[in-house]
Write a protein that holds these residues in place. Structure first.
Motif, PDB file in Angstrom:
ATOM      1  N   TRP A  39       0.824  -1.204   0.000  1.00 53.19           N
ATOM      2  CA  TRP A  39       0.000   0.000   0.000  1.00 53.19           C
ATOM      3  C   TRP A  39       0.863   1.261   0.000  1.00 53.19           C
ATOM      4  O   TRP A  39       0.439   2.312  -0.489  1.00 53.19           O
ATOM      5  CB  TRP A  39      -0.927   0.011   1.217  1.00 53.19           C
ATOM      6  CG  TRP A  39      -2.118  -0.877   1.044  1.00 53.19           C
ATOM      7  CD1 TRP A  39      -2.392  -2.030   1.698  1.00 53.19           C
ATOM      8  CD2 TRP A  39      -3.209  -0.679   0.133  1.00 53.19           C
ATOM      9  NE1 TRP A  39      -3.563  -2.583   1.259  1.00 53.19           N
ATOM     10  CE2 TRP A  39      -4.097  -1.763   0.299  1.00 53.19           C
ATOM     11  CE3 TRP A  39      -3.525   0.298  -0.816  1.00 53.19           C
ATOM     12  CZ2 TRP A  39      -5.272  -1.891  -0.438  1.00 53.19           C
ATOM     13  CZ3 TRP A  39      -4.689   0.179  -1.547  1.00 53.19           C
ATOM     14  CH2 TRP A  39      -5.556  -0.906  -1.358  1.00 53.19           C
ATOM     15  N   THR A  40       2.075   1.173   0.539  1.00 53.10           N
ATOM     16  CA  THR A  40       2.962   2.336   0.531  1.00 53.10           C
ATOM     17  C   THR A  40       3.402   2.702  -0.885  1.00 53.10           C
ATOM     18  O   THR A  40       3.932   3.792  -1.118  1.00 53.10           O
ATOM     19  CB  THR A  40       4.209   2.069   1.386  1.00 53.10           C
ATOM     20  OG1 THR A  40       4.834   0.854   0.939  1.00 53.10           O
ATOM     21  CG2 THR A  40       3.836   1.940   2.854  1.00 53.10           C
ATOM     22  N   VAL A  41       3.214   1.782  -1.819  1.00 54.43           N
ATOM     23  CA  VAL A  41       3.519   2.053  -3.220  1.00 54.43           C
ATOM     24  C   VAL A  41       2.243   2.287  -4.027  1.00 54.43           C
ATOM     25  O   VAL A  41       2.182   3.184  -4.861  1.00 54.43           O
ATOM     26  CB  VAL A  41       4.328   0.892  -3.836  1.00 54.43           C
ATOM     27  CG1 VAL A  41       4.604   1.156  -5.319  1.00 54.43           C
ATOM     28  CG2 VAL A  41       5.643   0.707  -3.086  1.00 54.43           C
ATOM     29  N   SER A  42       1.203   1.481  -3.780  1.00 51.97           N
ATOM     30  CA  SER A  42      -0.023   1.587  -4.579  1.00 51.97           C
ATOM     31  C   SER A  42      -0.752   2.905  -4.332  1.00 51.97           C
ATOM     32  O   SER A  42      -1.371   3.458  -5.254  1.00 51.97           O
ATOM     33  CB  SER A  42      -0.953   0.408  -4.290  1.00 51.97           C
ATOM     34  OG  SER A  42      -1.266   0.325  -2.913  1.00 51.97           O
ATOM     35  N   ILE A  43      -0.683   3.443  -3.114  1.00 54.16           N
ATOM     36  CA  ILE A  43      -1.336   4.734  -2.847  1.00 54.16           C
ATOM     37  C   ILE A  43      -0.638   5.867  -3.614  1.00 54.16           C
ATOM     38  O   ILE A  43      -1.305   6.677  -4.281  1.00 54.16           O
ATOM     39  CB  ILE A  43      -1.396   5.020  -1.333  1.00 54.16           C
ATOM     40  CG1 ILE A  43      -2.396   4.056  -0.670  1.00 54.16           C
ATOM     41  CG2 ILE A  43      -1.802   6.475  -1.070  1.00 54.16           C
ATOM     42  CD1 ILE A  43      -2.468   4.189   0.831  1.00 54.16           C
ATOM     43  N   PRO A  44       0.703   5.958  -3.561  1.00 50.60           N
ATOM     44  CA  PRO A  44       1.349   6.966  -4.429  1.00 50.60           C
ATOM     45  C   PRO A  44       1.063   6.755  -5.912  1.00 50.60           C
ATOM     46  O   PRO A  44       0.913   7.730  -6.659  1.00 50.60           O
ATOM     47  CB  PRO A  44       2.840   6.779  -4.119  1.00 50.60           C
ATOM     48  CG  PRO A  44       2.885   6.216  -2.748  1.00 50.60           C
ATOM     49  CD  PRO A  44       1.669   5.339  -2.637  1.00 50.60           C
ATOM     50  N   MET A  45       0.993   5.503  -6.359  1.00 45.64           N
ATOM     51  CA  MET A  45       0.638   5.240  -7.754  1.00 45.64           C
ATOM     52  C   MET A  45      -0.723   5.840  -8.089  1.00 45.64           C
ATOM     53  O   MET A  45      -0.909   6.457  -9.138  1.00 45.64           O
ATOM     54  CB  MET A  45       0.614   3.733  -8.025  1.00 45.64           C
ATOM     55  CG  MET A  45       1.969   3.073  -8.107  1.00 45.64           C
ATOM     56  SD  MET A  45       1.831   1.273  -8.329  1.00 45.64           S
ATOM     57  CE  MET A  45       1.081   1.181  -9.964  1.00 45.64           C
ATOM     58  N   THR A  46      -1.685   5.654  -7.181  1.00 44.10           N
ATOM     59  CA  THR A  46      -3.032   6.176  -7.402  1.00 44.10           C
ATOM     60  C   THR A  46      -3.027   7.703  -7.443  1.00 44.10           C
ATOM     61  O   THR A  46      -3.683   8.321  -8.292  1.00 44.10           O
ATOM     62  CB  THR A  46      -3.983   5.680  -6.300  1.00 44.10           C
ATOM     63  OG1 THR A  46      -3.942   4.251  -6.237  1.00 44.10           O
ATOM     64  CG2 THR A  46      -5.409   6.127  -6.579  1.00 44.10           C
TER      65      THR A  46
END
Length: 650
Positions: free
Chosen positions: A339-346
């Protein structure tokens, strides 16, 4: 012009729009994978709509406007998908196109494009109106649409010709060749010249015109008649493995090997520098568009507005934005598992999506949707996303390239649909349509196209192959933009690329930009768009030659009628018959390519439709057939040019 109370979003208009959107998106998917280009579909759809609704008892101008609005999603969704999603196959992340994932990326990306473009309508169309040339042309066709019969006949004739030639080609009955090629060795010099025997590419050339035709074929000549011979003569020894592969190969095969392994990456470098330059040149317009968009949104929410100025309500747009973004966040989480990566991706996707929808809308207003450099926008998105993901995942991450492509795919779909939406809203503004009804129709059309993208792509990939040629698929669909996206993302995340060739291409791109700026300062009508030249460098020469020939036909028509210096609106009217004939060639060939892929996939045999060898006539007959079609295109464009002509231009 006001048509308050006139039927617009009727059931028959919605159904017809969906059917046309699906058909035209499939055709554009094939064309985009084949040649790296798509065509605008709104005006051919408007002509078909006027004819069909006339048979059903007559349609209103606003019903026809709704149909062309929904059908225009056929080009925007197809472009957004084929420019990016095949990169996941090329990277080896997918073995086939996953239905639910393609639907989520294309469908939700398209819906976000509609939402992001809504607050820009007032600033770009009403308060500080941009030209939106295709929107104006569509409105003129709708207003002059009392007699759509000639346009339908042109479409039917050209579509039939395109279909017959595709059926007779190597992927069908094998009566004629796909290409006519001449090659050989002159000492160390490797000589190569060829042309594809595709009526569709001839039609593409007519639509884009001689300027673009010269630019793209010049890029290819640079690759195939300068760079490849020089590399073969002086630098082949620097790559022993490549030298061994082509040691005993015929000239054409040797040229193709050198192009695939080395020279095409010059096109990658030119496209990269072109994408960055596009954003730099638009920096002021981007900021202005965003500011005026927010101002218009605040103004629209506080005032009572007329029916012809009523957009989708802002509060419902914000709710829809959350509803559409959440599934994409979970999709990104399924890829990276952090989630620490997918949230910035979003967050990157949301910010880049709105910014680049603004850029796309502004460009569509200036030069039209067909000339909108969405691929350059997507390259910039992938570079920006990769820079952030490199910090979060590291350069050796096995999933970093895929994550960057996933962000770019959503943004590409949103930017393509957003620019197209504003083009349609311009037509609606001229004919007195209700904006929110058009926005709803484009959302329906975009999602309808997304529903069929994965099956169409899987069919084409299985029958023809996508990406680099293989022994199984020697004439595969090049998918130039998707291959570029894959190369860039892979190179940034631990992959090996011929960076020296990319650097040379970047230098060539910078030189092209300097030349174009010099021509601009001189006030020259001839320009050298860097992305057009880069596509020429990147693609096989034989694809660019018929595009140049089609552009030459356009020029001959203009010169015969003394239109070379005429206003653009007069050129639009003059070229409507020829452009419609071209659109028919493209659609007929592309749809036939999809249809004949079905028996190939079912049987597992590429030669399932092939006739006996006695019926194989080779490249000379193919050249003659395409030459005859070129003459017909010229005669239609020339003979049918009258002030009262009602056939449209894409």
């Amino acid at each position: 012009m006001s048509n308050t109370g006139t039927p617009q979003l009727t059931v028959r208009a919605v159904i017809l729009a969906i059917v046309l959107a699906v058909v035209l998106s499939a055709a554009n998917a094939y064309l985009g994978l084949f040649a790296g280009l798509t065509i605008a579909t709104a005006i051919p759809a408007a002509v078909v709509s006027m004819a069909v609704l006339r048979v059903l008892g007559g349609g209103t101008i606003l019903e026809n406007n709704i149909v062309q609005t929904g059908a225009s999603a056929g080009s925007s969704i197809a472009a957004g998908v084929i420019f990016t999603i095949p990169a996941l196959i090329i990277l080896g992340y997918w073995q086939d196109f996953r239905y639910s994932w393609v639907l989520a990326i294309a469908g939700l990306g398209g819906l976000l494009g509609v939402l992001f473009s809504v607050p820009l309508r007032r600033s770009m169309i009403v308060e500080e109106p941009l030209a939106f040339p295709e929107g104006k042309a569509a409105a003129e066709v709708l207003k002059a649409g009392e007699n759509p019969g000639p346009g339908i006949r042109i479409l039917a004739l050209a579509g039939s010709l395109g279909a017959v030639v595709k059926l007779a080609a190597e992927s069908g009955m094998r009566m004629i060749s796909d290409n006519a090629v001449g090659s050989g060795f002159i000492g160390k010099y490797l000589a190569y010249m060829g042309t594809n025997l595709s009526p569709a590419l001839l039609g593409v050339g007519y639509i884009v015109g001689l300027n673009v035709g010269i630019v793209v074929v010049s890029g290819s000549l640079l690759s195939w008649n300068i760079a490849i011979p020089l590399y073969h003569a002086f630098f082949l020894d620097t790559d022993p493995a490549l030298a061994a592969r082509i040691a005993d190969a015929p000239a054409a095969a040797a040229a193709a090997q050198i192009w695939s392994a080395k020279i095409r990456y010059m096109g990658v470098g030119a496209m990269l520098i072109g994408g960055v330059w596009t954003l730099f040149t638009l920096r002021n317009s981007l900021l202005s568009g965003i500011k005026s968009g927010f101002a218009a949104a605040r103004k629209g929410s506080s005032e009572s507005v007329a029916e012809t100025e009523r957009d989708l309500p802002m509060k419902w747009m914000l709710v829809a934005l959350v509803v559409f973004v959440l599934p994409l966040a979970f999709l990104y989480q399924a890829i990276v598992q952090q989630w620490t990566v997918s949230i910035p991706m979003t967050l990157i996707m949301i910010v880049a999506g709105f910014l680049f929808v603004s850029v796309s809308g502004y460009l569509a207003g200036l030069v039209g949707s067909s000339n909108n450099p969405v691929s350059g926008i997507t390259i910039a998105t992938i570079l920006f996303a990769s820079a952030v993901l490199l910090l979060l995942l590291g350069r050796q991450s096995p999933i970093g390239a895929v994550a960057a492509i996933m962000i770019g795919a959503v943004v590409c779909c949103a930017a393509s649909v957003g620019g197209d939406n504003l083009q349609d809203l311009k037509a609606g503004y001229i004919v007195g349509a209700t904006p929110w009804k058009q926005q709803v129709m484009l959302a329906i059309g975009a999602f309808s196209c997304a529903l069929i993208m994965a099956p169409v792509l899987n069919l084409l990939a299985t029958a023809y192959g996508i990406g680099a040629p293989t022994p199984e698929h020697p004439n595969s669909l090049a998918a130039p933009q998707a291959t570029l996206m894959a190369s860039v993302a892979k190179g940034l995340f631990g992959g090996e690329l011929p960076w020296n060739m990319i650097a040379i291409g970047a230098g060539i791109g910078a030189a092209i930009i300097a030349l174009d700026e010099w021509l601009k300062a001189k006030g020259s009508h001839f320009r050298v768009p860097v992305l057009g030249a880069a596509i020429g460098i990147y693609l096989p020469l034989e694809l660019m030659v018929p595009i140049f020939v089609g552009g030459l036909i356009t020029h001959l028509v203009e010169r015969r009628h003394k239109l070379t210096q005429a206003p653009e609106e007069e050129k639009e009217r003059a070229h409507r018959p020829g452009t419609l004939f071209s659109a028919g060639l493209i659609t007929g060939e592309a749809l036939t390519g999809i249809i004949i892929a079905i028996p190939i996939v079912v049987s597992g045999r590429a030669d399932v439709l092939a006739l006996p060898p006695a019926w194989h006539f080779g490249q000379w007959v193919g050249l003659a057939v395409v030459a005859i079609i070129g003459v017909m295109l010229y005669r239609v464009a020339d003979r049918m040019r009258t002030p009262a002509d009602t056939t449209p231009k894409s």
